[in-house]
Design a protein around this motif. Structure first.
Motif, PDB file in Angstrom:
ATOM      1  N   VAL A  59     -76.642  42.147  48.240  1.00  0.00           N
ATOM      2  CA  VAL A  59     -77.896  41.371  47.375  1.00  0.00           C
ATOM      3  C   VAL A  59     -77.898  41.104  46.082  1.00  0.00           C
ATOM      4  O   VAL A  59     -78.692  39.947  45.918  1.00  0.00           O
ATOM      5  CB  VAL A  59     -79.262  42.853  46.627  1.00  0.00           C
ATOM      6  CG1 VAL A  59     -79.999  43.143  45.864  1.00  0.00           C
ATOM      7  CG2 VAL A  59     -79.643  44.118  48.417  1.00  0.00           C
ATOM      8  N   ILE A  60     -76.554  41.594  45.781  1.00  0.00           N
ATOM      9  CA  ILE A  60     -76.058  40.826  44.020  1.00  0.00           C
ATOM     10  C   ILE A  60     -75.571  39.410  45.224  1.00  0.00           C
ATOM     11  O   ILE A  60     -75.073  38.406  44.589  1.00  0.00           O
ATOM     12  CB  ILE A  60     -75.418  41.772  43.548  1.00  0.00           C
ATOM     13  CG1 ILE A  60     -75.617  41.955  43.266  1.00  0.00           C
ATOM     14  CG2 ILE A  60     -74.875  41.051  42.485  1.00  0.00           C
ATOM     15  CD1 ILE A  60     -76.881  42.812  42.713  1.00  0.00           C
ATOM     16  N   GLY A  61     -74.346  39.836  45.904  1.00  0.00           N
ATOM     17  CA  GLY A  61     -74.091  38.311  46.347  1.00  0.00           C
ATOM     18  C   GLY A  61     -74.595  37.417  46.958  1.00  0.00           C
ATOM     19  O   GLY A  61     -74.435  36.102  46.402  1.00  0.00           O
ATOM     20  N   ILE A  62     -75.309  37.458  47.758  1.00  0.00           N
ATOM     21  CA  ILE A  62     -76.339  36.599  48.330  1.00  0.00           C
ATOM     22  C   ILE A  62     -77.337  35.668  47.255  1.00  0.00           C
ATOM     23  O   ILE A  62     -78.144  34.809  47.504  1.00  0.00           O
ATOM     24  CB  ILE A  62     -77.112  36.992  49.774  1.00  0.00           C
ATOM     25  CG1 ILE A  62     -76.318  37.240  50.787  1.00  0.00           C
ATOM     26  CG2 ILE A  62     -77.669  36.070  49.867  1.00  0.00           C
ATOM     27  CD1 ILE A  62     -76.324  37.889  52.119  1.00  0.00           C
ATOM     28  N   ILE A  63     -77.790  36.930  47.210  1.00  0.00           N
ATOM     29  CA  ILE A  63     -79.728  36.420  46.025  1.00  0.00           C
ATOM     30  C   ILE A  63     -78.879  36.501  45.193  1.00  0.00           C
ATOM     31  O   ILE A  63     -79.345  35.348  43.919  1.00  0.00           O
ATOM     32  CB  ILE A  63     -80.722  37.884  45.909  1.00  0.00           C
ATOM     33  CG1 ILE A  63     -81.227  37.837  47.167  1.00  0.00           C
ATOM     34  CG2 ILE A  63     -81.909  37.196  45.345  1.00  0.00           C
ATOM     35  CD1 ILE A  63     -82.154  38.685  47.764  1.00  0.00           C
ATOM     36  N   ALA A  64     -78.665  37.470  43.781  1.00  0.00           N
ATOM     37  CA  ALA A  64     -78.457  37.098  41.975  1.00  0.00           C
ATOM     38  C   ALA A  64     -77.292  36.453  41.684  1.00  0.00           C
ATOM     39  O   ALA A  64     -77.203  35.644  41.078  1.00  0.00           O
ATOM     40  CB  ALA A  64     -78.319  38.989  41.473  1.00  0.00           C
ATOM     41  N   ASN A  69     -82.202  34.517  38.474  1.00  0.00           N
ATOM     42  CA  ASN A  69     -81.523  35.133  37.327  1.00  0.00           C
ATOM     43  C   ASN A  69     -81.933  36.975  37.524  1.00  0.00           C
ATOM     44  O   ASN A  69     -82.783  37.145  38.110  1.00  0.00           O
ATOM     45  CB  ASN A  69     -82.851  34.592  36.176  1.00  0.00           C
ATOM     46  CG  ASN A  69     -82.719  33.285  36.082  1.00  0.00           C
ATOM     47  OD1 ASN A  69     -81.596  32.244  36.640  1.00  0.00           O
ATOM     48  ND2 ASN A  69     -82.914  33.836  33.918  1.00  0.00           N
ATOM     49  N   ALA A  70     -80.807  37.271  36.917  1.00  0.00           N
ATOM     50  CA  ALA A  70     -80.210  38.622  37.175  1.00  0.00           C
ATOM     51  C   ALA A  70     -81.582  39.427  36.920  1.00  0.00           C
ATOM     52  O   ALA A  70     -81.955  40.482  37.188  1.00  0.00           O
ATOM     53  CB  ALA A  70     -79.477  39.087  36.781  1.00  0.00           C
ATOM     54  N   GLU A  71     -82.290  38.923  35.639  1.00  0.00           N
ATOM     55  CA  GLU A  71     -83.210  39.284  34.694  1.00  0.00           C
ATOM     56  C   GLU A  71     -84.449  39.520  35.863  1.00  0.00           C
ATOM     57  O   GLU A  71     -85.448  40.750  35.519  1.00  0.00           O
ATOM     58  CB  GLU A  71     -83.649  39.576  33.479  1.00  0.00           C
ATOM     59  CG  GLU A  71     -84.478  38.369  32.881  1.00  0.00           C
ATOM     60  CD  GLU A  71     -83.654  36.477  33.509  1.00  0.00           C
ATOM     61  OE1 GLU A  71     -84.245  36.052  33.265  1.00  0.00           O
ATOM     62  OE2 GLU A  71     -82.716  37.426  33.687  1.00  0.00           O
ATOM     63  N   PHE A 184     -88.685  41.168  32.423  1.00  0.00           N
ATOM     64  CA  PHE A 184     -88.688  39.888  32.337  1.00  0.00           C
ATOM     65  C   PHE A 184     -89.018  39.397  31.260  1.00  0.00           C
ATOM     66  O   PHE A 184     -88.690  37.982  30.521  1.00  0.00           O
ATOM     67  CB  PHE A 184     -90.743  39.556  32.813  1.00  0.00           C
ATOM     68  CG  PHE A 184     -90.546  39.769  34.346  1.00  0.00           C
ATOM     69  CD1 PHE A 184     -90.105  38.841  35.541  1.00  0.00           C
ATOM     70  CD2 PHE A 184     -90.998  41.499  35.072  1.00  0.00           C
ATOM     71  CE1 PHE A 184     -90.102  39.231  35.974  1.00  0.00           C
ATOM     72  CE2 PHE A 184     -91.051  40.970  37.162  1.00  0.00           C
ATOM     73  CZ  PHE A 184     -90.583  39.942  37.233  1.00  0.00           C
ATOM     74  N   MET A 185     -88.784  40.367  30.132  1.00  0.00           N
ATOM     75  CA  MET A 185     -89.079  39.999  28.275  1.00  0.00           C
ATOM     76  C   MET A 185     -87.559  39.808  28.242  1.00  0.00           C
ATOM     77  O   MET A 185     -87.465  39.939  27.446  1.00  0.00           O
ATOM     78  CB  MET A 185     -89.093  40.891  28.012  1.00  0.00           C
ATOM     79  CG  MET A 185     -90.864  41.426  27.988  1.00  0.00           C
ATOM     80  SD  MET A 185     -91.752  42.773  27.235  1.00  0.00           S
ATOM     81  CE  MET A 185     -92.827  42.351  27.819  1.00  0.00           C
ATOM     82  N   LEU A 186     -86.269  40.304  29.191  1.00  0.00           N
ATOM     83  CA  LEU A 186     -85.198  40.789  28.820  1.00  0.00           C
ATOM     84  C   LEU A 186     -84.029  38.845  28.373  1.00  0.00           C
ATOM     85  O   LEU A 186     -84.839  38.561  29.210  1.00  0.00           O
ATOM     86  CB  LEU A 186     -83.985  41.657  29.899  1.00  0.00           C
ATOM     87  CG  LEU A 186     -84.227  42.645  29.633  1.00  0.00           C
ATOM     88  CD1 LEU A 186     -84.026  43.487  31.467  1.00  0.00           C
ATOM     89  CD2 LEU A 186     -84.103  43.819  28.286  1.00  0.00           C
ATOM     90  N   THR A 189     -79.868  35.550  32.120  1.00  0.00           N
ATOM     91  CA  THR A 189     -79.019  35.734  33.217  1.00  0.00           C
ATOM     92  C   THR A 189     -78.970  34.900  34.393  1.00  0.00           C
ATOM     93  O   THR A 189     -79.562  35.552  35.476  1.00  0.00           O
ATOM     94  CB  THR A 189     -78.643  37.403  33.508  1.00  0.00           C
ATOM     95  OG1 THR A 189     -78.921  37.895  31.863  1.00  0.00           O
ATOM     96  CG2 THR A 189     -77.361  37.485  33.711  1.00  0.00           C
ATOM     97  N   PRO A 190     -78.308  33.952  34.138  1.00  0.00           N
ATOM     98  CA  PRO A 190     -79.087  32.573  35.358  1.00  0.00           C
ATOM     99  C   PRO A 190     -77.532  32.446  36.110  1.00  0.00           C
ATOM    100  O   PRO A 190     -77.071  33.581  36.249  1.00  0.00           O
ATOM    101  CB  PRO A 190     -78.422  31.175  34.622  1.00  0.00           C
ATOM    102  CG  PRO A 190     -77.954  31.792  33.156  1.00  0.00           C
ATOM    103  CD  PRO A 190     -78.537  33.093  32.808  1.00  0.00           C
TER     104      PRO A 190
END
Length: 409
Positions: A59-64, A69-71, A184-186, A189-190
């Protein structure tokens, strides 16, 4: 870092671990009392954490890392998690509940890395700033446990019998909804990697760091990390049902003593690590596992239940001195090129493979020592992880050679 951003990150971390602690600690008790699940089924439910840990790197490696954006991903995952939590609250049988909890943990486990990514992206010096943000996560877990025991009294004997413990899932759903919207207010983080960058499965799974196994000491540490997660699984899976069965009042609230000790020993770790070195620090952690389970095996809840409370309080040494020290050791051995992949490999092996095996073994042993009246022979059950931790202690003491580790606080 601006004060507004610091407050945002602290609140994010508080909610992240409040969500986990609000239902996971009492899961075994809920399943046994409310859904009449067997010990084997309870083990299956807990093992969803491991499946989530195994799937999370994808999930992290492929999408985020490539597309969003991580947030934003954090927000979407927690909003979806809130929906699943609500359906878990409505569940009346284990088969349906298992599908929901598996889906939830696949969604939740990646968020542990995402909150770190959002935090690190806002920090100029993470080594100094991150701990003051991360401690709010521990406070969130503590607040969840205290709320269950001392605000709502859901884990009291009569309330458990009335099925009120299921309200933990509703509370978690509300908290997850709040964090989902708040995410969504954080600060933005691109993605770190370009969309066109070549997909590297070896890097995502931490396989780039396999060359570290040429180092004999690292190999021994790695194997020990996997093996020590087996007794750790016994604690996560059995501790709360054990305390309830022993008749301890407010067990969930009292289990937060373990998180309080985490904060204390996290502060002591840099001194202990530099004073006594990595090997002795790890051995102290392993010895603490043995002592903890012996205290559980022969302790009782009469009076103040001091022996049981001491066993809970050892959690800080058990967890911080082994896992945090292990992260430091892994970081020092990996070198700049393989730091991330090495940490990913350790996480995959421990929270993934190690605890998956541990939950399965804990379920088998708990089932073997279940009496006809629904009670367990806890003295015997706890001696298994105590003995297993002792074996790992001896093997590590013999085969791991003392070496100096570069520790930078």
């Amino acid at each position: 870092m601006k004060n507004k951003v610091r407050v945002q990150l602290c609140l994010m971390m508080f909610l992240e671990f409040f969500i986990w602690g609000a239902w996971f600690v009492t899961l075994g008790t809920f399943l046994g009392n409310n859904l009449k699940a067997t010990d084997g089924e309870i083990a299956l439910a807990f093992s969803t954490q491991s499946w989530g840990a195994i799937i999370a790197p994808f999930v992290i490696g492929i999408i985020a890392d490539r597309y969003f954006n991580a947030e934003r991903i954090l927000g979407i995952l927690h909003l979806l998690g809130a929906v699943l939590m609500y359906f878990m609250y409505e569940s009346t049988e284990f088969s349906g509940f298992y599908i929901l909890v598996l889906g939830y943990m696949i969604l939740y486990m990646p968020t542990l890395a995402l909150v770190n990514s959002v935090s690190f992206n806002q920090m100029k010096n993470p080594a100094k700033e991150f701990s003051m943000v991360r401690v709010f996560g521990t406070l969130g877990w503590i607040t969840a446990g205290l709320s269950i025991s001392y605000v709502f009294y859901w884990d009291h004997g009569t309330n458990i019998d009335q099925g009120l413990l299921k309200n933990t899932f509703l509370m978690t759903a509300i908290a997850s909804l709040i964090l989902g919207v708040f995410s969504f207010m954080l600060p933005k983080t691109p993605p770190r990697a370009a969309k066109s960058e070549k997909f590297n499965i070896k890097e995502i799974l931490g396989l780039d760091s396999l060359r570290l196994f040429k180092d004999r000491n690292f190999s021994i540490f790695f194997i020990s990390s996997v093996l020590i997660c087996i007794p750790l699984a016994f604690y996560y899976q059995n501790a709360n049902p054990f305390l309830v069965e022993m008749g301890m009042e407010n067990p969930t609230g009292k289990m937060t003593i373990g998180q309080g000790s985490e904060i204390l020993f996290m502060l002591l770790l840099p001194y202990f690590f530099t004073k006594f070195g990595f090997k002795k620090t790890i051995l102290v952690a392993m010895a603490a596992w043995v002592v903890r389970y012996v205290l559980f095996a022969f302790g009782d809840a009469e009076g103040l239940g001091v022996s049981l409370l001491l066993g809970i309080a050892l959690h800080g040494i058990c967890y911080d001195f082994f896992f945090v020290s292990g992260q430091i050791y892994t970081d020092s051995k990996a070198g700049e090129k393989f730091k991330s992949s090495a940490q990913g490999l350790i996480t995959l092996a421990t929270y993934g493979v190690g605890m998956l095996i541990g939950f399965w073994i804990a379920g088998k042993i708990s089932t073997a020592y279940l009496l006809n009246d629904g009670k367990h022979v806890w003295e015997t059950i706890w001696l298994y992880p105590a003995g297993f931790a002792l074996v790992v202690f001896v093997l590590f003491a013999i085969f791991f050679k003392t070496e100096k580790i570069d520790y930078r606080s």
